[in-house]
Motif scaffolding. Structure first.
Motif, PDB file in Angstrom:
ATOM      1  N   PRO A  35      35.595  89.243  20.107  1.00  0.00           N
ATOM      2  CA  PRO A  35      36.198  88.177  20.934  1.00  0.00           C
ATOM      3  C   PRO A  35      37.527  87.671  20.375  1.00  0.00           C
ATOM      4  O   PRO A  35      38.450  87.370  21.134  1.00  0.00           O
ATOM      5  CB  PRO A  35      35.134  87.067  20.926  1.00  0.00           C
ATOM      6  N   LEU A  36      37.632  87.606  19.048  1.00  0.00           N
ATOM      7  CA  LEU A  36      38.887  87.154  18.420  1.00  0.00           C
ATOM      8  C   LEU A  36      40.005  88.173  18.665  1.00  0.00           C
ATOM      9  O   LEU A  36      41.155  87.802  18.937  1.00  0.00           O
ATOM     10  CB  LEU A  36      38.676  86.942  16.918  1.00  0.00           C
ATOM     11  N   VAL A  37      39.664  89.453  18.570  1.00  0.00           N
ATOM     12  CA  VAL A  37      40.656  90.513  18.811  1.00  0.00           C
ATOM     13  C   VAL A  37      41.096  90.494  20.272  1.00  0.00           C
ATOM     14  O   VAL A  37      42.294  90.587  20.573  1.00  0.00           O
ATOM     15  CB  VAL A  37      40.086  91.895  18.422  1.00  0.00           C
ATOM     16  N   HIS A  38      40.149  90.344  21.197  1.00  0.00           N
ATOM     17  CA  HIS A  38      40.497  90.309  22.630  1.00  0.00           C
ATOM     18  C   HIS A  38      41.433  89.147  22.928  1.00  0.00           C
ATOM     19  O   HIS A  38      42.409  89.294  23.666  1.00  0.00           O
ATOM     20  CB  HIS A  38      39.243  90.205  23.498  1.00  0.00           C
ATOM     21  N   ARG A  39      41.140  87.984  22.359  1.00  0.00           N
ATOM     22  CA  ARG A  39      41.964  86.801  22.610  1.00  0.00           C
ATOM     23  C   ARG A  39      43.399  87.011  22.101  1.00  0.00           C
ATOM     24  O   ARG A  39      44.365  86.749  22.803  1.00  0.00           O
ATOM     25  CB  ARG A  39      41.325  85.582  21.933  1.00  0.00           C
ATOM     26  N   ARG A  40      43.524  87.540  20.864  1.00  0.00           N
ATOM     27  CA  ARG A  40      44.860  87.760  20.292  1.00  0.00           C
ATOM     28  C   ARG A  40      45.607  88.852  21.070  1.00  0.00           C
ATOM     29  O   ARG A  40      46.814  88.731  21.316  1.00  0.00           O
ATOM     30  CB  ARG A  40      44.741  88.123  18.814  1.00  0.00           C
ATOM     31  N   SER A  41      44.907  89.886  21.485  1.00  0.00           N
ATOM     32  CA  SER A  41      45.528  90.966  22.267  1.00  0.00           C
ATOM     33  C   SER A  41      46.082  90.416  23.577  1.00  0.00           C
ATOM     34  O   SER A  41      47.191  90.771  23.993  1.00  0.00           O
ATOM     35  CB  SER A  41      44.520  92.077  22.554  1.00  0.00           C
ATOM     36  N   ALA A  42      45.329  89.551  24.231  1.00  0.00           N
ATOM     37  CA  ALA A  42      45.770  88.954  25.495  1.00  0.00           C
ATOM     38  C   ALA A  42      47.013  88.100  25.285  1.00  0.00           C
ATOM     39  O   ALA A  42      47.936  88.106  26.117  1.00  0.00           O
ATOM     40  CB  ALA A  42      44.645  88.120  26.106  1.00  0.00           C
ATOM     41  N   GLU A  43      47.066  87.383  24.167  1.00  0.00           N
ATOM     42  CA  GLU A  43      48.257  86.572  23.861  1.00  0.00           C
ATOM     43  C   GLU A  43      49.486  87.460  23.703  1.00  0.00           C
ATOM     44  O   GLU A  43      50.563  87.158  24.239  1.00  0.00           O
ATOM     45  CB  GLU A  43      48.041  85.764  22.573  1.00  0.00           C
ATOM     46  N   LEU A  44      49.341  88.567  22.961  1.00  0.00           N
ATOM     47  CA  LEU A  44      50.475  89.471  22.742  1.00  0.00           C
ATOM     48  C   LEU A  44      50.907  90.139  24.038  1.00  0.00           C
ATOM     49  O   LEU A  44      52.102  90.301  24.300  1.00  0.00           O
ATOM     50  CB  LEU A  44      50.105  90.527  21.691  1.00  0.00           C
ATOM     51  N   GLU A  45      49.938  90.523  24.872  1.00  0.00           N
ATOM     52  CA  GLU A  45      50.275  91.143  26.154  1.00  0.00           C
ATOM     53  C   GLU A  45      51.044  90.168  27.046  1.00  0.00           C
ATOM     54  O   GLU A  45      51.987  90.549  27.731  1.00  0.00           O
ATOM     55  CB  GLU A  45      49.008  91.617  26.849  1.00  0.00           C
ATOM     56  N   ALA A  46      50.643  88.893  27.035  1.00  0.00           N
ATOM     57  CA  ALA A  46      51.295  87.881  27.874  1.00  0.00           C
ATOM     58  C   ALA A  46      52.765  87.692  27.494  1.00  0.00           C
ATOM     59  O   ALA A  46      53.575  87.277  28.320  1.00  0.00           O
ATOM     60  CB  ALA A  46      50.546  86.557  27.775  1.00  0.00           C
ATOM     61  N   GLU A  47      53.109  88.035  26.257  1.00  0.00           N
ATOM     62  CA  GLU A  47      54.496  87.897  25.790  1.00  0.00           C
ATOM     63  C   GLU A  47      55.379  89.078  26.203  1.00  0.00           C
ATOM     64  O   GLU A  47      56.595  89.014  26.070  1.00  0.00           O
ATOM     65  CB  GLU A  47      54.524  87.762  24.258  1.00  0.00           C
ATOM     66  N   ALA A  48      54.785  90.164  26.694  1.00  0.00           N
ATOM     67  CA  ALA A  48      55.540  91.371  27.040  1.00  0.00           C
ATOM     68  C   ALA A  48      56.278  91.191  28.366  1.00  0.00           C
ATOM     69  O   ALA A  48      55.854  90.424  29.235  1.00  0.00           O
ATOM     70  CB  ALA A  48      54.606  92.572  27.128  1.00  0.00           C
ATOM     71  N   ALA A  49      57.375  91.928  28.512  1.00  0.00           N
ATOM     72  CA  ALA A  49      58.167  91.880  29.744  1.00  0.00           C
ATOM     73  C   ALA A  49      57.383  92.465  30.918  1.00  0.00           C
ATOM     74  O   ALA A  49      56.486  93.288  30.733  1.00  0.00           O
ATOM     75  CB  ALA A  49      59.461  92.666  29.548  1.00  0.00           C
ATOM     76  N   ASP A  50      57.741  92.054  32.125  1.00  0.00           N
ATOM     77  CA  ASP A  50      57.054  92.522  33.332  1.00  0.00           C
ATOM     78  C   ASP A  50      57.150  94.033  33.516  1.00  0.00           C
ATOM     79  O   ASP A  50      56.270  94.641  34.119  1.00  0.00           O
ATOM     80  CB  ASP A  50      57.619  91.821  34.573  1.00  0.00           C
ATOM     81  N   SER A  51      58.231  94.633  32.996  1.00  0.00           N
ATOM     82  CA  SER A  51      58.442  96.068  33.187  1.00  0.00           C
ATOM     83  C   SER A  51      57.930  96.900  32.007  1.00  0.00           C
ATOM     84  O   SER A  51      58.163  98.107  31.951  1.00  0.00           O
ATOM     85  CB  SER A  51      59.931  96.342  33.373  1.00  0.00           C
TER      86      SER A  51
END
Length: 197
Positions: free
Chosen positions: A89-105
């Motif tokens: 769960p900790l890895v999933h949460r951090r992964s989602a945070e990093l993905e949210a920072e990525a550009a739309d493209s």
């Protein structure tokens, strides 16, 4: 954005493919690195691991003794599940945070060694499997890592089978050739994924 799951068996060359995709501009989110971060000294993750398994799993400096933890969970499926219930769960949460920072493209690559085992392949737009025959995995672990053949085979047996990984793949990267051949394959793969992003 295209969300890509990247996986491969031990000694398949997944980390090399991950690095090559990053060279092409992909945003790589490495589950193994994050799994280390979430149990670093002073984190709630490490506190939870110690609460579950005991302080014997700490080094003198207060870090997680990864080899000791590995020995504990490698042959004990129940202990492994208990550890995963803390860390995943900790890895999933951090992964989602990093993905949210990525550009739309962006081509966002989630580097997940145990993707086939985790049953999450369907949550990605594409799944890339780095593939080599089992015998190549064994030979690489013996030659490159100094493992015994028995240790190499045991580690492979603890992961999903080659067939199980290939069954979730939308893209397969054959890594039995030279590094130059792999570079060409990964460049073509990135171009295709970027076109979809």
């Amino acid at each position: 954005m295209i969300r890509v799951g990247l996986t491969g068996g031990i000694a398949s060359g997944k980390s090399t493919v991950s690095a090559l995709l990053a060279e092409h501009g992909a945003v790589v989110i490495d589950a193994d690195l994050i799994a280390r971060e979430v149990v670093a000294r002073g984190t709630p993750g490490l506190e939870a691991v110690v609460a579950e398994f005991g302080a014997d799993l700490l080094t003198a400096d207060g870090d997680l003794d990864r080899p000791a933890m590995g020995r504990l969970v490698f042959g004990d499926p129940d202990a492994r599940r208990r550890l995963e219930s803390i860390i995943h769960p900790l890895v999933h949460r951090r992964s989602a945070e990093l993905e949210a920072e990525a550009a739309d493209s962006a081509v966002v690559v989630h580097d997940i060694p145990l993707l086939a085992e985790g049953g999450r392949a369907g949550s990605f737009d594409a799944v890339v499997v780095v593939d080599v025959p089992t015998e190549v995995q064994v030979a690489r672990m013996v030659a490159d890592r100094g493992w015994s053949r028995e240790d190499a085979e045991a580690r492979i047996a603890a992961q999903a089978t080659r067939e199980e990984r290939l069954a979730i793949a939308t893209h397969v990267v054959d890594n039995t050739g030279t590094l130059e051949e792999l570079r060409r394959r990964v460049a073509g793969l990135h171009d295709e994924l970027a076109g979809r992003a």
